[in-house]
Design an enzyme around this catalytic site. Structure first.
Site, PDB file in Angstrom:
ATOM      1  N   GLN A  51      -7.598   4.272  -2.984  1.00 11.93           N
ATOM      2  CA  GLN A  51      -8.303   3.189  -3.226  1.00 11.93           C
ATOM      3  C   GLN A  51      -9.715   3.204  -3.141  1.00 11.93           C
ATOM      4  O   GLN A  51     -10.481   2.461  -3.596  1.00 11.93           O
ATOM      5  CB  GLN A  51      -7.961   2.146  -1.992  1.00 11.93           C
ATOM      6  CG  GLN A  51      -6.414   1.745  -2.011  1.00 11.93           C
ATOM      7  CD  GLN A  51      -5.970   1.099  -0.957  1.00 11.93           C
ATOM      8  OE1 GLN A  51      -5.523   1.778   0.108  1.00 11.93           O
ATOM      9  NE2 GLN A  51      -6.066  -0.223  -0.921  1.00 11.93           N
ATOM     10  N   CYS A  94      -3.744  -6.792   0.363  1.00 11.50           N
ATOM     11  CA  CYS A  94      -4.199  -5.443  -0.108  1.00 11.50           C
ATOM     12  C   CYS A  94      -5.649  -5.457  -0.509  1.00 11.50           C
ATOM     13  O   CYS A  94      -6.081  -6.322  -1.169  1.00 11.50           O
ATOM     14  CB  CYS A  94      -3.226  -4.917  -1.086  1.00 11.50           C
ATOM     15  SG  CYS A  94      -3.645  -3.357  -1.838  1.00 11.50           S
ATOM     16  N   LEU A  95      -6.239  -4.332   0.180  1.00 12.82           N
ATOM     17  CA  LEU A  95      -7.676  -4.282  -0.130  1.00 12.82           C
ATOM     18  C   LEU A  95      -8.085  -4.077  -1.790  1.00 12.82           C
ATOM     19  O   LEU A  95      -9.184  -4.530  -2.138  1.00 12.82           O
ATOM     20  CB  LEU A  95      -8.298  -3.243   0.716  1.00 12.82           C
ATOM     21  CG  LEU A  95      -8.259  -3.472   2.273  1.00 12.82           C
ATOM     22  CD1 LEU A  95      -8.894  -2.371   2.880  1.00 12.82           C
ATOM     23  CD2 LEU A  95      -9.390  -4.837   2.644  1.00 12.82           C
ATOM     24  N   HIS A 140       0.956   3.301  -2.048  1.00 14.54           N
ATOM     25  CA  HIS A 140      -0.149   3.761  -2.934  1.00 14.54           C
ATOM     26  C   HIS A 140      -0.295   5.206  -3.310  1.00 14.54           C
ATOM     27  O   HIS A 140      -0.684   5.357  -4.254  1.00 14.54           O
ATOM     28  CB  HIS A 140      -1.439   3.449  -1.826  1.00 14.54           C
ATOM     29  CG  HIS A 140      -2.172   2.036  -1.963  1.00 14.54           C
ATOM     30  ND1 HIS A 140      -2.428   1.301  -2.857  1.00 14.54           N
ATOM     31  CD2 HIS A 140      -2.010   1.040  -0.847  1.00 14.54           C
ATOM     32  CE1 HIS A 140      -2.905   0.222  -2.667  1.00 14.54           C
ATOM     33  NE2 HIS A 140      -2.595  -0.045  -1.366  1.00 14.54           N
TER      34      HIS A 140
END
Ligand code: ZN
Length: 174
Positions: A51, A94-95, A140
């Site tokens: 991320q 979710c960021l 992820h």
């Protein structure tokens, strides 16, 4: 420690599979620190290295409440060893997918094996929120997102909506 920019959909890197770490060196320790400060700064409870654009199998979580002491856990090369039969449902955000919440059912209990930031092998039994959070973050590392639980139509709609928000970053009201 540096607060990094969090990558959002539809960036293709979020679909890639992250690679295992062979040794925890200076770079990996710095990456773990960066992940923690970036996650706390964004008020998240979990963040995976991908991320912030790094395809390494490292993630951090902290599910403590604001008025509690922090409970940071860094997991390197996490592997789910067991999943319980009972399910729990959380509305997950979710960021990497701004302003989107999706109800997702996952096993309530999981057992995860990982290496901690000191290089020690650990085994963690997780329940409830921690279990969901760790399963979300491990997804992820395998290039899977919460929108992959939806139909293609709904998924495309959400990605389009987020792309539109991104195109107008300088919009102000005075
Ligand atoms: Zn996420």
């Amino acid at each position: 420690m540096t607060i990094k920019e969090i990558i959002t959909v539809p960036d293709e890197i979020l679909k890639k599979v992250s690679q295992p770490i062979e040794k925890i060196g200076v770079n990996e320790k710095k990456l773990i620190d960066d992940l923690f400060v970036t996650m706390y700064n964004a008020n998240g409870i979990g963040l995976a290295a991908v991320q912030i654009g790094i395809l390494k199998r490292i993630l951090v979580v902290d599910i403590s409440n604001k008025d509690e002491k922090n409970q940071p856990i860094a997991l390197v090369n996490p592997v789910i060893k067991k999943l319980g039969d009972d399910k729990s449902v959380y509305e997950e955000g979710c960021l990497s997918i701004p302003e989107t919440f999706i109800e997702i059912e996952r096993p309530k209990i999981c057992e995860v094996e990982y290496i901690d930031e000191k290089g020690e092998k650990k085994n963690l039994k997780c329940d409830g929120l921690l279990s969901t959070c760790i399963q979300h973050e491990i997804n992820h590392l395998d290039g899977k997102l919460i929108i992959d639980h939806l139909s293609k139509l709904k998924k495309d709609f959400i990605i389009k909506k987020i792309s539109k928000i991104k195109k107008n970053p300088d919009r102000i009201v005075v």
